[in-house]
Design a protein around this motif. Structure first.
Motif, PDB file in Angstrom:
ATOM      1  N   ARG A   1       0.852  -1.201   0.000  1.00  0.00           N
ATOM      2  CA  ARG A   1       0.000   0.000   0.000  1.00  0.00           C
ATOM      3  C   ARG A   1       0.883   1.245   0.000  1.00  0.00           C
ATOM      4  O   ARG A   1       1.171   1.826   1.045  1.00  0.00           O
ATOM      5  CB  ARG A   1      -0.912  -0.007   1.229  1.00  0.00           C
ATOM      6  CG  ARG A   1      -1.910  -1.166   1.233  1.00  0.00           C
ATOM      7  CD  ARG A   1      -2.695  -1.210   2.530  1.00  0.00           C
ATOM      8  NE  ARG A   1      -3.515  -0.013   2.674  1.00  0.00           N
ATOM      9  CZ  ARG A   1      -4.181   0.301   3.797  1.00  0.00           C
ATOM     10  NH1 ARG A   1      -4.097  -0.475   4.849  1.00  0.00           N
ATOM     11  NH2 ARG A   1      -4.914   1.391   3.850  1.00  0.00           N
ATOM     12  N   PRO A   2       1.325   1.640  -1.196  1.00  0.00           N
ATOM     13  CA  PRO A   2       2.202   2.816  -1.238  1.00  0.00           C
ATOM     14  C   PRO A   2       1.443   4.068  -0.806  1.00  0.00           C
ATOM     15  O   PRO A   2       0.306   4.282  -1.210  1.00  0.00           O
ATOM     16  CB  PRO A   2       2.611   2.911  -2.714  1.00  0.00           C
ATOM     17  CG  PRO A   2       2.226   1.607  -3.331  1.00  0.00           C
ATOM     18  CD  PRO A   2       1.092   1.083  -2.535  1.00  0.00           C
TER      19      PRO A   2
ATOM     20  N   ASP B   1       7.932  11.104  -2.818  1.00  0.00           N
ATOM     21  CA  ASP B   1       6.903  10.842  -3.833  1.00  0.00           C
ATOM     22  C   ASP B   1       6.058   9.617  -3.509  1.00  0.00           C
ATOM     23  O   ASP B   1       4.844   9.618  -3.687  1.00  0.00           O
ATOM     24  CB  ASP B   1       7.548  10.679  -5.214  1.00  0.00           C
ATOM     25  CG  ASP B   1       8.044  12.006  -5.774  1.00  0.00           C
ATOM     26  OD1 ASP B   1       9.073  12.001  -6.478  1.00  0.00           O
ATOM     27  OD2 ASP B   1       7.414  13.043  -5.492  1.00  0.00           O
ATOM     28  N   ALA B   2       6.708   8.581  -3.066  1.00  0.00           N
ATOM     29  CA  ALA B   2       5.961   7.379  -2.678  1.00  0.00           C
ATOM     30  C   ALA B   2       6.765   6.616  -1.649  1.00  0.00           C
ATOM     31  O   ALA B   2       7.992   6.674  -1.635  1.00  0.00           O
ATOM     32  CB  ALA B   2       5.666   6.493  -3.890  1.00  0.00           C
ATOM     33  N   CYS B   3       6.055   5.895  -0.803  1.00  0.00           N
ATOM     34  CA  CYS B   3       6.697   5.212   0.311  1.00  0.00           C
ATOM     35  C   CYS B   3       5.863   3.984   0.650  1.00  0.00           C
ATOM     36  O   CYS B   3       4.627   4.051   0.622  1.00  0.00           O
ATOM     37  CB  CYS B   3       6.713   6.167   1.497  1.00  0.00           C
ATOM     38  SG  CYS B   3       8.033   5.891   2.629  1.00  0.00           S
TER      39      CYS B   3
ATOM     40  N   VAL C   1       6.856   6.825   9.423  1.00  0.00           N
ATOM     41  CA  VAL C   1       5.941   5.690   9.573  1.00  0.00           C
ATOM     42  C   VAL C   1       4.596   6.175  10.131  1.00  0.00           C
ATOM     43  O   VAL C   1       3.531   5.761   9.667  1.00  0.00           O
ATOM     44  CB  VAL C   1       6.556   4.611  10.486  1.00  0.00           C
ATOM     45  CG1 VAL C   1       5.505   3.581  10.894  1.00  0.00           C
ATOM     46  CG2 VAL C   1       7.723   3.922   9.784  1.00  0.00           C
ATOM     47  N   ALA C   2       4.661   7.047  11.117  1.00  0.00           N
ATOM     48  CA  ALA C   2       3.425   7.574  11.722  1.00  0.00           C
ATOM     49  C   ALA C   2       2.599   8.331  10.684  1.00  0.00           C
ATOM     50  O   ALA C   2       1.366   8.209  10.643  1.00  0.00           O
ATOM     51  CB  ALA C   2       3.765   8.476  12.899  1.00  0.00           C
ATOM     52  N   ARG C   3       3.261   9.098   9.835  1.00  0.00           N
ATOM     53  CA  ARG C   3       2.524   9.861   8.810  1.00  0.00           C
ATOM     54  C   ARG C   3       1.914   8.925   7.780  1.00  0.00           C
ATOM     55  O   ARG C   3       0.802   9.166   7.297  1.00  0.00           O
ATOM     56  CB  ARG C   3       3.456  10.858   8.125  1.00  0.00           C
ATOM     57  CG  ARG C   3       3.708  12.092   8.948  1.00  0.00           C
ATOM     58  CD  ARG C   3       4.515  13.145   8.212  1.00  0.00           C
ATOM     59  NE  ARG C   3       5.405  13.776   9.164  1.00  0.00           N
ATOM     60  CZ  ARG C   3       6.718  13.614   9.183  1.00  0.00           C
ATOM     61  NH1 ARG C   3       7.329  12.882   8.273  1.00  0.00           N
ATOM     62  NH2 ARG C   3       7.455  14.187  10.103  1.00  0.00           N
ATOM     63  N   ILE C   4       2.634   7.868   7.440  1.00  0.00           N
ATOM     64  CA  ILE C   4       2.094   6.895   6.479  1.00  0.00           C
ATOM     65  C   ILE C   4       0.850   6.237   7.068  1.00  0.00           C
ATOM     66  O   ILE C   4      -0.160   6.048   6.376  1.00  0.00           O
ATOM     67  CB  ILE C   4       3.155   5.835   6.120  1.00  0.00           C
ATOM     68  CG1 ILE C   4       4.279   6.475   5.317  1.00  0.00           C
ATOM     69  CG2 ILE C   4       2.535   4.685   5.340  1.00  0.00           C
ATOM     70  CD1 ILE C   4       5.479   5.577   5.119  1.00  0.00           C
TER      71      ILE C   4
ATOM     72  N   GLU D   1      -2.913   6.093   5.594  1.00  0.00           N
ATOM     73  CA  GLU D   1      -3.628   4.832   5.399  1.00  0.00           C
ATOM     74  C   GLU D   1      -4.984   4.865   6.078  1.00  0.00           C
ATOM     75  O   GLU D   1      -5.977   4.347   5.558  1.00  0.00           O
ATOM     76  CB  GLU D   1      -2.787   3.664   5.942  1.00  0.00           C
ATOM     77  CG  GLU D   1      -1.579   3.320   5.073  1.00  0.00           C
ATOM     78  CD  GLU D   1      -0.670   2.283   5.705  1.00  0.00           C
ATOM     79  OE1 GLU D   1      -0.835   1.980   6.914  1.00  0.00           O
ATOM     80  OE2 GLU D   1       0.206   1.780   4.998  1.00  0.00           O
ATOM     81  N   GLU D   2      -5.039   5.487   7.261  1.00  0.00           N
ATOM     82  CA  GLU D   2      -6.314   5.548   7.993  1.00  0.00           C
ATOM     83  C   GLU D   2      -7.341   6.396   7.268  1.00  0.00           C
ATOM     84  O   GLU D   2      -8.536   6.186   7.372  1.00  0.00           O
ATOM     85  CB  GLU D   2      -6.083   6.097   9.402  1.00  0.00           C
ATOM     86  CG  GLU D   2      -5.515   5.059  10.358  1.00  0.00           C
ATOM     87  CD  GLU D   2      -4.939   5.688  11.612  1.00  0.00           C
ATOM     88  OE1 GLU D   2      -5.207   6.888  11.857  1.00  0.00           O
ATOM     89  OE2 GLU D   2      -4.221   4.991  12.324  1.00  0.00           O
ATOM     90  N   LEU D   3      -6.841   7.376   6.515  1.00  0.00           N
ATOM     91  CA  LEU D   3      -7.754   8.273   5.817  1.00  0.00           C
ATOM     92  C   LEU D   3      -8.232   7.692   4.490  1.00  0.00           C
ATOM     93  O   LEU D   3      -9.240   8.151   3.946  1.00  0.00           O
ATOM     94  CB  LEU D   3      -7.059   9.610   5.538  1.00  0.00           C
ATOM     95  CG  LEU D   3      -6.835  10.498   6.763  1.00  0.00           C
ATOM     96  CD1 LEU D   3      -5.951  11.692   6.388  1.00  0.00           C
ATOM     97  CD2 LEU D   3      -8.163  11.007   7.327  1.00  0.00           C
ATOM     98  N   THR D   4      -7.526   6.698   3.947  1.00  0.00           N
ATOM     99  CA  THR D   4      -7.882   6.164   2.616  1.00  0.00           C
ATOM    100  C   THR D   4      -8.543   4.789   2.714  1.00  0.00           C
ATOM    101  O   THR D   4      -8.593   4.185   3.747  1.00  0.00           O
ATOM    102  CB  THR D   4      -6.632   6.034   1.736  1.00  0.00           C
ATOM    103  OG1 THR D   4      -5.651   5.246   2.423  1.00  0.00           O
ATOM    104  CG2 THR D   4      -6.039   7.394   1.431  1.00  0.00           C
TER     105      THR D   4
END
Lengths: 407, 143
Positions: free
Chosen positions: B31-32, B45-47, B133-136, B140-143
């Protein structure tokens, strides 16, 4: 060398830190902040036990002022009815031509700004609860007892600055406005306590302007060469600023309102003081005063006299440990430029600036030039190990060295 | 031949669509996260996470030197860092310079992605890695 440190709304906690307080001499307060956050700023300043000065920032009200902010409206209120009316409600762009500043308007502006500065300590009588709160915060930060100072014990500004306007050349229309401002200041009580401020378009104009400053006002003279960025300026410009300072420092206490390490070195040529923000405001364009705001987080590499984004600084120092900073912030366990908090970045900068001032004071001009050249070599060696696109440009170090020792 | 993407965003979109299965599986795709703040004011750009590793990707249409510079700085936040470019931008100079700075190179084709040079595993600053990691996770929680 007197170190003036600019106060910003995001800097309150930093100005309560012992390391920061120990690193400068006079807090400079933008007039817009003092006017807009009137009670809070007065409470902070008057409880701080720091010497301070208020910058009237009058070039804001010169030529175009696009979409005036609330802080501009507040400062306009201080400058009198005419400027206040011209700014209006602050919704539309306004224009101040030189002829707007008629003699009556200049009188309003001078009286308004001079009295505002001179009476600033008197504000303490109306803000006692806020004063008490800020005194408690300061005592808590310093680990001391709260000092109760009576309202009459609040100190006035260290200097009272005259209104000022940017000039492109001595003799232009705005120069004439400045002359009339000075003449009006000379009619105020104790004119010798009002400091002239020169805001000029280039170092050549600086010399001409310094030659024409009236003797009736204070010998403490402040100047701002617009767009003079010490790291971008060419050698000719650097030498011209040096020579203007050297030529006119005798009998005058000259202070550069926006400067960095090069200005610190100009102590050897008679510069009396310089001003900067906590990791920002080493240069300022006009008319870009309207676009100021909180500065991005940056790490100051003291050996190179250079700001870098924290991660890039981390990478550069990792490539050359000789660039590591030995200050208490940077030697704390786990501290890295990329992981320091915003307050710690500011504290580190204050300590680095103090080190620079001591470095300049304890070394000759030739030794300082040698230090700069060695730093360039060290920095280039580190930078060569980074990708080309993020290598810092360190040529300014050699330019500074050359300018300091040039004939 | 399929045309190059017209924008960096389009390149990232094509990359992400292939990265889900390349770095994951059909039943558990990766899940980028896109445009996540990495350090200072910079965004990556992606992570994504893969096999316990945090991998970052810097995509550029043409400016490979800049891509390498940004990917190099990202090594302070991620375990592995890649430059991502359209397949016809691959050159020996690009790969050679990326290797010099421990950065991997990944080519994007219309129908797949191809690792031209594997990224070295680095030692990111723990604080920066944790913050990323926390920002990712927030994304993820929002999508």
């Amino acid at each position: 060398m007197r170190h003036f440190l600019a106060y910003g709304n995001s800097d309150q906690a930093s100005f309560r830190t012992e390391d920061v307080r120990d690193a400068f001499d006079v807090m400079s307060v933008p007039g817009t902040i003092a006017a807009y956050y009137a009670d809070a700023t007065a409470a902070f300043v008057l409880s701080s036990d720091l010497d301070y000065v208020i910058d009237p920032r009058t070039p804001l009200f010169q030529e175009a002022l696009a979409s005036p902010r609330a802080s501009h409206v507040s400062l306009a209120n201080v400058m009198g009815a005419s400027v206040r009316s011209q700014v209006g409600a602050g919704e539309n762009s306004v224009y101040f031509a030189p002829d707007f500043y008629s003699d009556p308007v200049i009188s309003e502006v001078v009286e308004g700004l001079v009295n505002w500065q001179r009476d600033y300590a008197g504000r303490s009588t109306g803000i006692q609860p806020k004063l008490d709160r800020y005194r408690s915060l300061l005592a808590e930060a310093l680990g001391t007892e709260v000092e109760q100072t009576s309202p009459s014990g609040s100190r006035p500004p260290e200097f009272c600055l005259s209104p000022y306007f940017a000039v492109r050349e001595v003799g232009d229309e705005w120069w004439t406005v400045n002359e009339r401002v000075w003449a009006r200041c000379a009619e105020e009580a104790q004119p010798a306590t009002i400091s002239p401020v020169l805001c000029v378009a280039g170092p050549g104009v600086l010399a001409d302007a310094l030659a024409a400053v009236p003797s009736e006002l204070s010998d403490a003279t402040f100047f701002w060469v617009t767009g003079f960025d010490e790291r971008r300026a060419n050698a000719v410009t650097l030498v011209a600023v040096r020579d203007a300072v050297a030529q006119f420092s005798d009998g005058r206490r000259l202070t550069n309102m926006y400067g960095g390490f090069y200005s610190i070195c100009l102590e050897h040529f008679g510069l009396w003081g310089f001003n900067n923000g906590l990791a920002y405001s080493e240069s300022r364009d006009w008319p870009a005063l309207t676009t100021t705001g909180a500065a991005p987080a940056r790490y100051y590499i003291r050996q190179l006299h250079l700001f870098m984004p924290p991660v890039a600084a981390d990478a550069l120092i990792a490539a050359e440990p000789g660039l590591e900073c030995p200050c208490p912030v940077c030697v704390a366990p786990g501290a890295r430029p990329s992981t320091l908090s915003y307050p710690d970045l500011k504290r580190h900068f204050a300590l680095a600036r103090k080190w620079e001032i001591e470095l300049a004071e304890s070394n000759s001009v030739d030794a300082l030039a040698g230090h700069l050249r060695q730093s360039k070599t060290l920095g280039d060696s580190a930078a060569s190990r980074m990708p080309a696109r993020i290598r810092p440009d360190l040529d300014f170090l050699n330019r500074w060295a050359s300018a300091l020792v040039a004939d | 031949m399929a045309e190059r993407p017209a924008s960096e965003a389009e390149l990232v979109g094509i990359f992400v669509s292939h990265a889900k299965t390349y770095f994951g599986t059909a039943t558990a795709p990766a899940r980028p996260a896109v445009e996540v703040r990495s350090h200072g004011r910079a965004s990556i750009d992606a992570c994504l996470h893969s096999d316990g590793l945090l991998i970052g990707f810097e995509a550029k249409l043409a400016d490979w030197k800049r891509a390498i510079a940004q990917a190099y700085l990202n090594t302070y936040c991620v375990d592995q860092s890649y430059v991502v470019m359209w397949h016809d931008r691959m050159t020996r100079a690009l790969v050679s310079e990326a290797v010099a700075y421990g950065v991997g190179v990944l080519a994007v084709h219309p129908d797949r992605i191809e690792v031209m040079e594997a990224a070295q595993s680095g030692s990111p600053r723990p604080e920066l890695r944790s913050a990323l990691v926390a920002r990712i996770r927030q994304v993820e929680e929002l999508t």
